[in-house]
Design an enzyme around this catalytic site. Structure first.
Site, PDB file in Angstrom:
ATOM      1  N   LYS A  47      -2.833  -8.842  -6.913  1.00 37.72           N
ATOM      2  CA  LYS A  47      -3.160  -9.884  -7.892  1.00 37.72           C
ATOM      3  C   LYS A  47      -4.413 -10.599  -7.452  1.00 37.72           C
ATOM      4  O   LYS A  47      -4.685 -10.690  -6.257  1.00 37.72           O
ATOM      5  CB  LYS A  47      -2.007 -10.902  -7.979  1.00 37.72           C
ATOM      6  CG  LYS A  47      -1.996 -11.678  -9.260  1.00 37.72           C
ATOM      7  CD  LYS A  47      -1.493 -10.819 -10.383  1.00 37.72           C
ATOM      8  CE  LYS A  47      -1.153 -11.561 -11.628  1.00 37.72           C
ATOM      9  NZ  LYS A  47      -0.214 -10.775 -12.439  1.00 37.72           N
TER      10      LYS A  47
ATOM     11  N   SER B  18      -1.698  -0.318 -18.923  1.00 37.64           N
ATOM     12  CA  SER B  18      -2.851  -0.221 -18.017  1.00 37.64           C
ATOM     13  C   SER B  18      -2.851   1.141 -17.314  1.00 37.64           C
ATOM     14  O   SER B  18      -3.901   1.746 -17.104  1.00 37.64           O
ATOM     15  CB  SER B  18      -2.785  -1.302 -16.937  1.00 37.64           C
ATOM     16  OG  SER B  18      -3.330  -2.506 -17.403  1.00 37.64           O
TER      17      SER B  18
ATOM     18  N   LYS C  75      -2.601  -2.501  -7.948  1.00 42.30           N
ATOM     19  CA  LYS C  75      -2.837  -2.848  -9.359  1.00 42.30           C
ATOM     20  C   LYS C  75      -2.319  -4.247  -9.642  1.00 42.30           C
ATOM     21  O   LYS C  75      -1.244  -4.625  -9.181  1.00 42.30           O
ATOM     22  CB  LYS C  75      -2.072  -1.832 -10.230  1.00 42.30           C
ATOM     23  CG  LYS C  75      -2.364  -1.952 -11.699  1.00 42.30           C
ATOM     24  CD  LYS C  75      -3.553  -1.113 -12.093  1.00 42.30           C
ATOM     25  CE  LYS C  75      -3.999  -1.384 -13.509  1.00 42.30           C
ATOM     26  NZ  LYS C  75      -4.714  -2.664 -13.670  1.00 42.30           N
TER      27      LYS C  75
ATOM     28  N   LYS D 135       7.460  -4.752 -10.103  1.00 41.64           N
ATOM     29  CA  LYS D 135       7.303  -4.417 -11.519  1.00 41.64           C
ATOM     30  C   LYS D 135       6.903  -2.944 -11.684  1.00 41.64           C
ATOM     31  O   LYS D 135       7.510  -2.196 -12.433  1.00 41.64           O
ATOM     32  CB  LYS D 135       6.209  -5.331 -12.065  1.00 41.64           C
ATOM     33  CG  LYS D 135       5.986  -5.313 -13.522  1.00 41.64           C
ATOM     34  CD  LYS D 135       4.801  -6.209 -13.919  1.00 41.64           C
ATOM     35  CE  LYS D 135       4.938  -7.661 -13.508  1.00 41.64           C
ATOM     36  NZ  LYS D 135       3.933  -8.527 -14.158  1.00 41.64           N
TER      37      LYS D 135
ATOM     38  N   HIS E 235       0.826  -1.213   0.000  1.00 38.30           N
ATOM     39  CA  HIS E 235       0.000   0.000   0.000  1.00 38.30           C
ATOM     40  C   HIS E 235       0.859   1.262   0.000  1.00 38.30           C
ATOM     41  O   HIS E 235       0.393   2.314   0.387  1.00 38.30           O
ATOM     42  CB  HIS E 235      -0.926  -0.006   1.226  1.00 38.30           C
ATOM     43  CG  HIS E 235      -1.954  -1.094   1.179  1.00 38.30           C
ATOM     44  ND1 HIS E 235      -2.385  -1.776   2.289  1.00 38.30           N
ATOM     45  CD2 HIS E 235      -2.639  -1.630   0.136  1.00 38.30           C
ATOM     46  CE1 HIS E 235      -3.288  -2.676   1.938  1.00 38.30           C
ATOM     47  NE2 HIS E 235      -3.454  -2.606   0.638  1.00 38.30           N
ATOM     48  N   HIS E 236       2.118   1.141  -0.415  1.00 37.61           N
ATOM     49  CA  HIS E 236       2.969   2.340  -0.367  1.00 37.61           C
ATOM     50  C   HIS E 236       2.524   3.365  -1.407  1.00 37.61           C
ATOM     51  O   HIS E 236       2.911   4.523  -1.342  1.00 37.61           O
ATOM     52  CB  HIS E 236       4.451   1.979  -0.536  1.00 37.61           C
ATOM     53  CG  HIS E 236       4.849   1.645  -1.938  1.00 37.61           C
ATOM     54  ND1 HIS E 236       4.468   0.485  -2.560  1.00 37.61           N
ATOM     55  CD2 HIS E 236       5.584   2.330  -2.852  1.00 37.61           C
ATOM     56  CE1 HIS E 236       4.938   0.472  -3.790  1.00 37.61           C
ATOM     57  NE2 HIS E 236       5.633   1.583  -3.991  1.00 37.61           N
TER      58      HIS E 236
HETATM   59  N1  GLU Z   1      -1.528  -9.251 -15.474  1.00 32.28           N
HETATM   60  C1  GLU Z   1      -0.562  -8.366 -16.013  1.00 32.28           C
HETATM   61  C2  GLU Z   1       0.744  -8.506 -15.254  1.00 32.28           C
HETATM   62  O1  GLU Z   1       1.036  -9.520 -14.665  1.00 32.28           O
HETATM   63  C3  GLU Z   1      -1.073  -6.946 -16.120  1.00 32.28           C
HETATM   64  C4  GLU Z   1      -1.437  -6.265 -14.855  1.00 32.28           C
HETATM   65  C5  GLU Z   1      -2.122  -4.907 -15.044  1.00 32.28           C
HETATM   66  O2  GLU Z   1      -2.233  -4.450 -16.169  1.00 32.28           O
HETATM   67  O3  GLU Z   1      -2.536  -4.357 -14.027  1.00 32.28           O
HETATM   68  O4  GLU Z   1       1.576  -7.640 -15.277  1.00 32.28           O
END
Ligand code: GLU
Length: 471
Positions: free
Chosen positions: A106, A362, A70, A94, A64-65
């Site tokens: 996720k 995204s 996402k 990432k 939550h930083h």
């Molecule tokens: N599922 C993709 C990933 O592992 C995209 C995640 C996204 O767009 O939020 O990076």
């Protein structure tokens, strides 16, 4: 939970390996490593035959930083808490590497989507979304899902529709999920974004003369022999962009089998053949491998695992003959495989930044949703008029005319797709360079993955400390 192999354990292992190369306090590192919130749910659905099935599903928010969190939602029979936690953690790293201001998350639903009708899948997706809403685990400012393995634009529209119905009048509702169809607020270029990002990332590494020298390869992508495992959205587009850049796709693998041809395979033709016959095997002019796994062990310059985690481990890693491995999937190599490749001098371009193209675009989609305007709409015509003025001035002064094709290129003002592609290209090039710089600055770092983790840890820890949580 998987009892044989812990994917989250593997991520923790890679994290700890990198943490040694940072200066942060143990407590800060521990806060970064852990998953902040794990939501495990069960809900019933009625199948088309009238039976009732209880579905197991997850949403994990790793960090939550930054807000919102996402990350994609995966539909697969193998989904389990350990896996979703690992994938959520990878999302944090990432996002931070590519400077996308989100915390990692996720989701996963433990179903094999092939065994459900579209009507059943819609019910499952909508019910899952309702469960997320109930616990405030979804929203444009809290947590924004996206596609992942087994999901796509169709599922994202169901999520948006369910969310909007329950939030009437919420003007930013479209930003509650990304990877939507264009008609539902999606952005052009999102579908191919992960594959294109994989291509940009590897191309940048291939353009580094010192790295190519070490591998005994010439610079550039052209003519390189490439093998891609997985012909889903990510694998297909990665293969396609390499083919367009004149690399040779010498083998393609799927779960039902794998094929090869030293002179190169046409990716679209293979894709159509698989669609028509239901299998990648027996493609005219190609050879079948006896076993799918053999494709990973064929001699090549670049190997791209683009399906699921844990496909190359300590056992098969010694047989891999690629010089460079690009992790398009999340977690395709185990830490044991990493050790083998580091010793052999094989470069592994790590997942947590190489497949960041999806989340980067995204981010562009989310910004588009919050700004309620298509990219390029305000500046396209203005730019074209300006370019036209400049060109006619130059032609007048030089008394020469440019060719028609050059004229077209110079005059062209940016469309949404142009801006998305160039934004992604810039992002992937910068991320590649930053990781390589970090690696060069500290030669004790054993591999590119560890260097990428060092970059990620430093950025998240800086954000935490500047937030004032760790004064
Ligand atoms: N599922 C993709 C990933 O592992 C995209 C995640 C996204 O767009 O939020 O990076």
């Amino acid at each position: 939970m998987s009892n044989k192999y812990s994917f989250f354990g593997a991520v923790e292992k890679s994290f700890d390996k990198a943490a040694k190369f940072t200066k942060w306090d143990k407590g800060i590192l521990e806060q970064i490593r852990q998953c902040n919130a794990v939501y495990q749910m069960r809900f019933p659905i009625k199948r088309d035959d009238g039976s009732i099935e209880v579905i197991e599903a997850y949403r994990v928010q790793h960090s939550h930083h930054k807000a919102p969190c996402k990350g994609g939602i995966r539909f697969a029979a193998e989904v389990n808490q350990d896996e979703v936690m690992a994938l959520a953690a990878l999302m944090t790293y990432k996002c931070t590497i590519v400077n996308v201001p989100f915390g990692g998350a996720k989701g996963g639903i433990k179903i094999d989507p092939k065994k459900y009708s579209p009507f059943e899948l819609e019910k499952i997706t909508r019910r899952y979304t309702s469960e997320l809403i109930r616990k405030k685990f979804i929203g444009p400012g809290t947590d924004v899902p996206a596609p992942d393995y087994g999901t796509g634009e169709r599922e994202m529209s169901w999520i948006l529709d369910t969310y909007s119905a329950m939030h009437p009048g919420e003007i930013d509702a479209a930003g509650c999920v990304t990877g939507k169809p264009i008609s539902q607020g999606g952005v052009r270029g999102r579908r191919e974004a992960t594959g294109l990002g994989v291509f940009f990332g590897i191309r940048e590494v291939c353009n580094m003369p010192d790295i190519m020298d070490k591998l005994g390869l010439p610079t550039g992508v052209e003519g390189k022999k490439v093998i891609v495992q997985g012909l889903g959205n990510v694998g297909y587009h990665s293969a396609k962009f390499f083919q367009d850049a004149k690399a040779k796709i010498i083998a393609l693998a799927e779960y039902e089998g794998a094929i090869w041809n030293e002179n190169g395979l046409d990716v679209d033709a293979v894709f159509q053949h698989r669609k028509k016959t239901g299998s990648i095997l027996n493609f005219p002019g190609a050879n079948n491998f006896a076993k799918t796994g053999e494709a990973l062990e064929m001699e090549c310059d670049i190997l791209i695992p683009a399906a699921l985690e844990n496909v190359i481990d300590g056992k098969n890693a010694p047989n891999v003959k690629a010089k460079l491995i690009g992790e398009a999937a999340n977690g395709p190599l185990t830490p044991e495989a990493d050790e083998v490749f580091a010793k052999k001098g094989i470069i592994v371009v790590p997942d947590m930044y190489l497949n960041a193209g999806g989340v980067t675009v995204s981010y562009f989609e989310w910004l588009k949703n919050l700004s309620h305007v298509r990219y390029g709409r305000m500046e396209k015509r203005f730019t074209e008029n300006m370019n036209s003025q400049i060109l006619s001035q130059m032609e007048e002064l030089s008394n020469k005319k440019v060719t028609d094709s050059a004229r077209q290129m110079i005059l062209h003002g940016p469309d949404e797709i142009d801006l998305v592609y160039s934004g992604l290209e810039e992002t992937m090039i910068n991320a590649t360079r930053e990781i390589m710089e970090t690696w060069k600055d500290n030669p004790a770092i054993p591999d590119m993955r560890t260097a990428a983790y060092v970059v990620a840890i430093n950025k998240v820890a800086t954000a935490y400390s500047e937030l004032g949580i760790f004064p």
